[in-house]
Design a protein around this motif. Structure first.
Motif, short mmCIF file in Angstrom:
data_model
loop_
_atom_site.label_atom_id
_atom_site.label_comp_id
_atom_site.label_asym_id
_atom_site.label_seq_id
_atom_site.Cartn_x
_atom_site.Cartn_y
_atom_site.Cartn_z
N ASP A 117 0.84 -1.19 0.00
CA ASP A 117 0.00 0.00 0.00
C ASP A 117 0.88 1.24 0.00
O ASP A 117 2.11 1.15 0.09
N GLY A 118 0.25 2.39 -0.09
CA GLY A 118 0.98 3.64 0.02
C GLY A 118 0.00 4.69 0.49
O GLY A 118 -1.21 4.58 0.29
N GLN A 119 0.54 5.72 1.13
CA GLN A 119 -0.35 6.73 1.69
C GLN A 119 -0.83 7.68 0.61
O GLN A 119 -0.03 8.19 -0.17
N GLY A 120 -2.12 7.92 0.59
CA GLY A 120 -2.69 8.82 -0.42
C GLY A 120 -3.57 9.86 0.22
O GLY A 120 -3.73 9.92 1.44
N PHE A 121 -4.13 10.73 -0.60
CA PHE A 121 -5.01 11.78 -0.12
C PHE A 121 -6.35 11.68 -0.83
O PHE A 121 -6.39 11.43 -2.04
N MET A 122 -7.41 11.94 -0.10
CA MET A 122 -8.73 12.02 -0.72
C MET A 122 -9.29 13.41 -0.47
O MET A 122 -9.21 13.92 0.65
N VAL A 123 -9.82 14.02 -1.53
CA VAL A 123 -10.42 15.34 -1.39
C VAL A 123 -11.77 15.34 -2.08
O VAL A 123 -12.00 14.54 -3.00
N PRO A 124 -12.67 16.22 -1.68
CA PRO A 124 -13.92 16.36 -2.42
C PRO A 124 -13.63 16.92 -3.80
O PRO A 124 -12.77 17.79 -3.94
N LYS A 125 -14.34 16.42 -4.80
CA LYS A 125 -14.14 16.90 -6.16
C LYS A 125 -14.35 18.40 -6.25
O LYS A 125 -13.67 19.10 -7.00
N ALA A 126 -15.30 18.90 -5.48
CA ALA A 126 -15.68 20.32 -5.58
C ALA A 126 -14.52 21.25 -5.27
O ALA A 126 -14.53 22.41 -5.69
N LEU A 127 -13.51 20.77 -4.55
CA LEU A 127 -12.39 21.65 -4.22
C LEU A 127 -11.53 21.95 -5.44
O LEU A 127 -10.76 22.90 -5.46
N GLY A 128 -11.62 21.10 -6.45
CA GLY A 128 -10.86 21.34 -7.67
C GLY A 128 -9.37 21.15 -7.49
O GLY A 128 -8.57 21.78 -8.18
N VAL A 129 -8.97 20.29 -6.57
CA VAL A 129 -7.55 20.06 -6.36
C VAL A 129 -7.13 18.85 -7.20
O VAL A 129 -7.85 17.86 -7.26
N SER A 130 -5.98 18.96 -7.86
CA SER A 130 -5.55 17.83 -8.67
C SER A 130 -4.23 17.25 -8.20
O SER A 130 -3.79 16.23 -8.69
N SER A 131 -3.56 17.93 -7.26
CA SER A 131 -2.28 17.39 -6.79
C SER A 131 -2.10 17.74 -5.32
O SER A 131 -2.59 18.77 -4.85
N ALA A 132 -1.39 16.89 -4.62
CA ALA A 132 -1.16 17.13 -3.20
C ALA A 132 -0.34 18.39 -2.98
O ALA A 132 -0.38 18.99 -1.90
N LYS A 133 0.41 18.80 -3.99
CA LYS A 133 1.24 20.00 -3.86
C LYS A 133 0.38 21.25 -3.72
O LYS A 133 0.86 22.31 -3.30
N GLU A 134 -0.90 21.15 -4.12
CA GLU A 134 -1.79 22.33 -4.05
C GLU A 134 -2.48 22.43 -2.70
O GLU A 134 -3.37 23.26 -2.53
N LEU A 135 -2.10 21.60 -1.76
CA LEU A 135 -2.85 21.53 -0.51
C LEU A 135 -2.39 22.54 0.53
O LEU A 135 -2.67 22.38 1.71
N ASP A 136 -1.68 23.58 0.13
CA ASP A 136 -1.15 24.53 1.11
C ASP A 136 -2.27 25.12 1.96
O ASP A 136 -3.24 25.67 1.43
N GLY A 137 -2.13 25.01 3.26
CA GLY A 137 -3.11 25.60 4.17
C GLY A 137 -4.32 24.72 4.43
O GLY A 137 -5.23 25.13 5.14
N ALA A 138 -4.34 23.52 3.89
CA ALA A 138 -5.52 22.68 4.04
C ALA A 138 -5.58 22.06 5.43
O ALA A 138 -4.57 21.92 6.12
N THR A 139 -6.78 21.70 5.83
CA THR A 139 -6.99 20.96 7.08
C THR A 139 -7.04 19.49 6.74
O THR A 139 -7.82 19.07 5.90
#
Lengths: 409, 339, 438
Positions: B123-145
């Protein structure tokens, strides 16, 4: 049959150790001591054997190793590279923060409800009774969980503040109430030399100076009153002493407010009170307030009406009766249970773990324990911390109890 | 072991005592039950169904071991553990093995004194986000909770990843997966991070799985596998080879459908014969019966069957085999030969 | 006094006037409202404030009722999942109570207790009332105490199952111990105590040879304690720990009162240590530390470890309550007992403790309520009590992901009923005991 006045027979027999009251207490204490030592030795040898079998040891070295995890609410500098010890300190400060804030609100709500419960107004009286009974008779853990769940579910999330068709908006553009917590404007000093702690220390120093100034003024007014019988009007001087230096300092140091602002995923800037912090504080406050209300009510009821009547017959006004006669006596009844409620709040704040608030149970007893696997060491440290807190609180209580004890002559 | 009634009463209430000297294998045989530590509930891996029966991928491993040792896949006592309790439960002997998607790391293996017997899921650690946020990469997660399960390696990986990429974030620690779901769904956190398989399992439990995306970044290696205590190699071997038998069975084409025929008499393939005990004495070497592997495979099928039944593409969780395919199919599953 | 009767007066009423009805504003419902809800606001500031409070209270009540009423009225009771429930509701406010009808058994008994055996804990629960009644209400016939004595063994057999011989033999051990005690007690209390313990242990050790071959006698299907869950687990923990902690609490309280410095020291340290740490840290001990202190190779089940720690916890609190009861007794009682020639054990057993325990009962009951509430903390260490069931299996299931109000509401109701009932009893008892003190 011997009579009581017979002297004990001489000579030593084994049964003397149990039957003779002179030796019996020594015998029992000796047995108790042996049993205690044996129990500790047994547990200790088990511990050693178990640790040896598992290849583990007791060591506190992990405290100086990097923690590796992040903590969201930190009152002191902390990064994931800081040590486990520092993480524990961050947790301790968070525990103290939530405990102090919850104690404050619990006292305010408790006194309010306790007084209202004695109201002549039937509806208010009953409503407060229902509040007290409902909150006292349901576990605080359930309240914490409910409030957290409702907090998150009911309040708008930052995403609802976003975009042109936002369904939620900030209150007065100053406050943001979101499901992730509350954001308030944060005061800070713009003047270069006053940024950081220096500005706040200046303010605190000024407040202390004002306090002594105001006291000196009141003293001199009292002296004038003693001498002439007339008390000079001083309230505007007092106000001036309190506020003029404060406002002047704020202007000189350039007090400005940092407003919370929606940037990216979250609000940025301002003071951020996390949802876990608010839910925990709120739940602890209203739960404990129900107990404090009962203490307050009992305290007031404990003062017999004769006291009020006697004070009134001396010619005291109702306000002074309350301040000079009822309250000092009622406080003697109220304060000891109040302090033990404070102790309960501190201990119950360990339930923070249920909502993910990073108190000392969350950092030291939670993540540090999980990541290092040092169960015995961390749990011991955790207990020691709570023990120190509660022993200090009981020490304070003893000092207080001695100072207000009825002086019997 | 004879005990007084008083202790007998306590046994019923609680106690399972074994002689200290005996190995775990003997303990399990004497007890007639395998105590297997699992999660408190992660759909697909280990969760009780509506009838209280434990189901899932990790549960399948437990059942296979129970079948190999005791011949009965239902002779398992499932002990739910949290991230906090799992290691103490294993170290103190409360459980015989831990199959709780636990990452094999150096410090757990060496410092905490456990023995990982293999990997049942890469396995490997991943991220799940709601589609509505419009995020496509973990690098864009600055400031996220970010919601994280505390007490896991994900917590440390996350801190490392965000620090090396110089991104700020707000961690929200959660004790169990069950508590993380509502927080994420209500929007109290923007991102939920855990092992990619866990994300898929969690997403599958949502009302509208399509509203959420798993970001492409996999920020860590998470070889998940069952583990046992250090220092009891016999028992470690039993668990290791029970797992290996499941994987080898798939490689060799032994399924729950054909195992009855194949195991009845020796066939053409000598490795299958050795595996199923129709040839050689592999079972006796482990201290088990000759048909141990046959029982293990019959408990829930071979590795592939367990995978497909619990977390495969036709289940709500819908994981593809990916790294967990046989080495012959380009995956990482490569068991030592049964010889 | 002047002599008024001698001089004639112009008018003397010779009959009493009929009593007038009080003014409308002072009598009946209107008068009550005027007095209790809306006192004339212009009369004083206090009255105006009172009116304001009434209005605020009415607003609060209206808000609560307006919020809760449709939620109850539109409640859905028979859908298999939350999604189906929301479909039935179609956006209307309403509670999805179907989670309760679907999962009531899990909430009450946990998800592993065999459903065909639910009658057993239920029966034990009903029996609890009959067993507790004679202890709590001194007016009931004393013969009922026999049932109280039998109850622990009966309840154990019902809940955990297995052969009835196990609890019977344990009971036999106690009985034999009692007879030995009664026999030796005439010589010395300590000797009686030691003798009874030895006798009981001997009986229990030999009983193992009887119960093992006869394990099928009157056997119910055994249920391991790991399978206990739901509200039942809260109840078991609460009842077991409180009952076990009362004797320990008495010993601790006596030890703390004693003038033997070592014994007193041990008791004080124990009590203050336990009272100084939160229960959750003690549960951590039960969960992750206690195993290291047990003999190598033995493992206690989590539930037993938790019972040990909670019992220690409540024993410390109960000891403080009983110490208060002991302190409240006038010194004359101790002296009178002593002057009758009673030794310490007799004095305590016959004179002091009966009185001290009687006045301690309300305090003990309060501790019991607090402890019962605190049993929910076991959910933090991954035990599936009522709260654990809600937070874990039910809220995590695909069907019921997101049903908070209904589940937590039902937990609130269950705990409120039990705790409010017990605390009402304690207040009633306090009133009973308070007679004559004022």
């Amino acid at each position: 049959m011997t009579t009581l006045s017979d002297p004990p027979k001489g000579g030593f027999r084994v049964s003397i150790l149990i039957n003779d009251t002179r030796y019996r207490s020594y015998t029992f204490q000796f047995i108790a001591l042996i049993a205690l030592i044996a129990a500790f030795a047994y547990l200790g040898s088990n511990l050693l054997a178990n640790l040896r079998a598992a290849g583990l040891n007791i060591s506190y070295k992990f405290l100086s190793e990097p923690a590796g995890y992040d903590i969201n609410q930190r009152l002191i500098e902390y990064t994931s590279q800081s040590t486990h010890f520092r993480a524990a300190i961050v947790g301790i400060l968070n525990t103290l923060l939530v405990a102090v804030v919850a104690c404050f609100f619990a006292t305010v709500i408790g006194i309010f409800v306790g007084v209202l419960r004695l109201s002549n107004n039937w509806l208010v009286n009953k409503l407060m009774g229902v509040y007290v009974e409902i909150f006292r008779n349901v576990p605080v853990l359930i309240w914490i969980l409910i409030i957290m769940a409702v907090f998150v579910a009911v309040l708008p999330q930052p995403r609802e503040f976003r975009g042109d068709d936002a369904t939620a908006s900030m209150f007065l553009d100053l406050f943001a109430f979101t499901g992730r917590g509350f954001y308030f404007p944060r005061p800070y000093f713009a003047a270069e030399w006053a940024t950081g702690a220096i500005g706040w220390l200046t303010i605190i120093a000024l407040l202390i100076a004002s306090f002594f100034g105001a006291r000196a003024l009141a003293k001199s007014a009292a002296a004038t009153q003693e001498a002439t019988g007339d008390r000079p009007t001083t309230w505007y001087f007092t106000l001036a002493i309190w506020f003029v230096p404060l406002i002047a300092a704020c202007v000189i140091m350039g007090l400005t407010w940092e407003l919370p602002e929606l940037k990216g995923f979250n609000f940025r800037g301002g003071i951020y009170a996390r949802n876990s912090f608010i839910a925990l504080t709120f739940a602890l406050s209203i739960y404990t307030a129900a107990f404090i209300a009962e203490n307050v009510r009992a305290g007031i009821l404990a003062i017999s009406t004769g006291q009020t009547e006697a004070a009134a017959s001396l010619g005291l006004r109702p306000g002074r009766i309350m301040n000079l006669v009822i309250l000092p006596q009622a406080l003697r009844v109220i304060i000891p249970p109040l302090i033990s409620q404070y102790l309960n709040i501190t201990k119950n704040s360990s339930l923070a773990i249920a909502v993910g608030y990073m108190d000392v149970t969350g950092t030291l007893g939670g993540i540090t324990l999980n990541q290092t696997g040092r169960a015995i060491e961390t749990v011991l440290l955790l207990m020691a911390f709570y023990l120190i807190i509660s022993l200090s609180i009981s020490a304070v209580m003893n000092v207080y109890n001695n100072s207000v004890k009825l002086k019997e002559r | 072991m004879k005990k007084s009634v008083f202790f007998g009463a306590m046994t019923v209430a609680a106690l399972a005592a074994g002689a200290a000297a005996a190995g775990t294998l003997d303990d399990v045989k004497a007890r007639g039950k395998l105590n297997c530590g699992v999660t408190t509930g992660l759909v697909g891996f280990a969760a009780p169904d509506a009838n209280g029966e434990w189901q899932g991928f990790d549960v399948g491993v437990c059942r296979a071991v129970a079948a190999a040792v005791l011949g009965d896949p239902s002779a398992v006592e499932f002990v739910p553990t949290t991230g906090k309790t799992r290691f103490t439960a294993l170290a103190s002997g409360e459980i015989d093995m831990l199959a709780r998607n636990t990452t094999w790391t150096f410090s757990r293996d060496v410092d905490l004194k456990f023995e990982f017997v293999g990997v049942n899921y890469y396995d490997g650690q991943g991220f799940m986000v709601p589609k509505a946020l419009g995020v496509s990469s973990a690098k864009e997660l600055d400031g996220a909770t970010v919601c994280i399960q505390t007490g896991t390696t994900t917590e440390l990986n996350l801190a490392d990843y965000f620090r090396t990429n110089n991104i700020s974030y707000e961690p929200v620690p959660i004790e169990t997966n069950a508590e993380a779901q509502p927080l994420y769904l209500e929007g109290a956190c923007d991102v939920y991070t855990t092992d990619a398989s866990g994300l898929a399992a969690t997403r599958a439990a949502f009302e509208n799985p399509g509203d959420h995306v798993v970001l492409p970044e996999i920020i860590s290696k998470e070889p998940l596998g069952p583990l046992v205590r250090h220092g009891d190699s016999e028992w470690g071997d039993v668990v290791r080879w029970s797992l290996n038998a499941l994987i080898a069975a798939e490689e060799l084409g032994v399924t729950s459908a054909n195992i009855a025929d194949m195991g009845a008499a020796a066939g053409d393939n000598p490795e299958i014969n050795r595996l199923l005990g129709t040839e050689g004495t592999l079972g006796a070497m482990l201290g088990l019966s000759a048909d141990w592997a046959k029982n293990a495979i019959m408990a829930g099928g071979n590795y592939g069957e367990i995978f497909e039944k619990n977390i495969g593409e036709n289940t709500p969780i819908g994981l593809s085999r990916g790294l967990n395919a046989q080495w012959t199919d380009g995956g990482l599953l490569y068991v030592p030969p049964f010889r | 006094m002047t002599d008024t009767n001698t001089t004639p007066v112009a008018f003397v009423r010779d009959a009493m006037l009929a009593q007038k009805t009080p003014p409308v504003t002072n009598a009946g419902i209107v008068g009550w409202i005027n007095k209790n809800l809306f006192p004339n606001p212009f009369a004083s500031i206090g009255n105006a404030f009172s009116c304001l409070l009434t209005l605020v209270s009415l607003l609060i009540i209206y808000k609560i009722v307006a919020g809760a009423l449709p939620w109850f009225a539109n409640g859905v009771w028979d859908t298999p999942s939350l999604a189906a429930c929301r479909e039935v509701l179609q956006g209307v406010t309403g509670g999805c109570f179907s989670v309760l009808t679907e999962r009531w058994n899990q909430l009450l008994f946990g998800f592993k207790y065999p459903s065909e055996e639910y009658w057993r804990p239920t029966l034990a629960f009903i029996g609890l009332f009959f067993a507790a009644a004679p202890v709590l209400f001194s007016k009931l016939p004393r013969k009922m105490l026999w049932f109280t004595a039998v109850y622990p063994f009966l309840a154990f057999w019902l809940i955990w199952g297995g052969t009835i011989l196990v609890p019977v033999m344990v009971a036999v051990g106690f009985i034999v111990g009692y007879f030995v005690f009664a026999h030796f007690e005439k010589q010395s209390f300590a000797m009686g105590l030691i003798g009874s313990v030895v006798a009981a242990v001997v009986v229990w050790s030999f009983a193992g040879y009887i119960t093992d071959p006869l394990s099928g006698v009157l056997a119910l299907e055994p249920v391991p304690s790991r399978d206990m869950g739901g509200f039942m687990l809260n109840f078991i923990l609460g009842v077991v720990c409180v009952s076990l902690s009362i004797p320990i609490g008495i010993l601790l309280a006596l030890g703390r009162q004693s003038d033997m410095p070592i014994i007193k020291g041990i008791c004080v340290v124990f009590i203050e240590f336990i009272r100084g740490v939160p229960l959750i840290t003690l549960l951590f001990v039960a969960n992750v530390v206690l195993a290291y202190f047990l003999p190598p190779g033995t493992t206690f089940d989590l539930i037993l470890r938790v019972i040990i720690m909670i019992t220690m916890f409540s024993a410390a609190y109960i000891a403080e309550v009983i110490r208060g009861g002991l302190a409240a007794l006038p010194n004359g009682q101790y002296e009178a007992g002593g002057s009758l020639g009673l030794d310490y054990a007799q004095n305590m057993r016959l004179i002091i403790l009966p009185q001290a325990l009687k006045i301690s009962i309300p305090g003990i009951v309060n501790v019991a309520v607090g402890l019962f509430k605190d049993t929910t903390l076991v959910s933090v260490i991954s035990m599936f009590d009522l709260v654990g069931m809600i937070r874990g299996p039910i809220l995590a299931s695909t069907e019921w992901n997101g049903v908070y109000w209904e589940l937590f509401g039902s937990a609130v109701v269950l705990f409120f009923i039990v705790c409010y009932g017990i605390s009402q009893y304690s207040q009633w008892l306090e009133r009973q005991l308070a007679t004559g003190h004022r």
